[in-house]
Design a protein around this motif. Sequence first.
Motif, PDB file in Angstrom:
ATOM      1  N   VAL A 172       6.221  -0.482  -4.417  1.00 27.51           N
ATOM      2  CA  VAL A 172       6.016  -1.474  -3.361  1.00 27.51           C
ATOM      3  C   VAL A 172       6.833  -2.718  -3.714  1.00 27.51           C
ATOM      4  O   VAL A 172       6.751  -3.228  -4.840  1.00 27.51           O
ATOM      5  CB  VAL A 172       4.517  -1.825  -3.216  1.00 27.51           C
TER       6      VAL A 172
ATOM      7  N   THR B 252       1.453   3.828   8.300  1.00 25.82           N
ATOM      8  CA  THR B 252       1.720   2.558   7.630  1.00 25.82           C
ATOM      9  C   THR B 252       0.507   2.149   6.824  1.00 25.82           C
ATOM     10  O   THR B 252      -0.613   2.154   7.335  1.00 25.82           O
ATOM     11  CB  THR B 252       2.056   1.449   8.655  1.00 25.82           C
TER      12      THR B 252
ATOM     13  N   LEU C   1       3.652  -0.988   3.937  1.00 26.69           N
ATOM     14  CA  LEU C   1       4.554   0.040   3.420  1.00 26.69           C
ATOM     15  C   LEU C   1       4.532   1.197   4.404  1.00 26.69           C
ATOM     16  O   LEU C   1       3.484   1.794   4.647  1.00 26.69           O
ATOM     17  CB  LEU C   1       4.109   0.513   2.033  1.00 26.69           C
TER      18      LEU C   1
ATOM     19  N   ALA D 278       5.369  -7.640  -0.476  1.00 27.17           N
ATOM     20  CA  ALA D 278       5.188  -6.768   0.690  1.00 27.17           C
ATOM     21  C   ALA D 278       3.725  -6.768   1.127  1.00 27.17           C
ATOM     22  O   ALA D 278       2.811  -6.794   0.303  1.00 27.17           O
ATOM     23  CB  ALA D 278       5.631  -5.348   0.368  1.00 27.17           C
TER      24      ALA D 278
ATOM     25  N   GLU E  23       4.494   5.614  -4.790  1.00 31.88           N
ATOM     26  CA  GLU E  23       5.562   4.808  -4.194  1.00 31.88           C
ATOM     27  C   GLU E  23       5.685   3.486  -4.941  1.00 31.88           C
ATOM     28  O   GLU E  23       4.709   2.989  -5.504  1.00 31.88           O
ATOM     29  CB  GLU E  23       5.234   4.472  -2.728  1.00 31.88           C
TER      30      GLU E  23
END
Length: 113
Positions: A47, A88, A54, A51, A45
């Motif tokens: 990011v 998460t 996620l 952040a 993924e």
Amino acid sequence: MTLPSSWPWPTQAQFVKEPIAYLDPMYRSISEEVALPSWRISKSETVAPAATTLAIVVDLDRLPYQVFATPSWGTTVFVTAKTLTGFTINFGTAAPGGGGDLDWWVLQQEAGP
């Protein structure tokens, strides 16, 4: 203690669903049922910059499962909100200004009889 040259040391992870037999260091034969993870889902993924979490959306068939994650920057990682539709991933240190990458995978054991 010297082990015979034919000693059956495993050289890689093996996923099995049936009983296995092996020898322990004292040369006694042992048989046991081995319950190892039976399936894996993985993905990479992107990011976003700064952040600290996620949200991962994935279709899972049952609980519990284990999540492993490796970010591209130095940080701690922990997982919360595990459900059948995802989880998460939380970062102790925010993603760098240019963002980052995250590799994650999910392991789950075979359902019992």
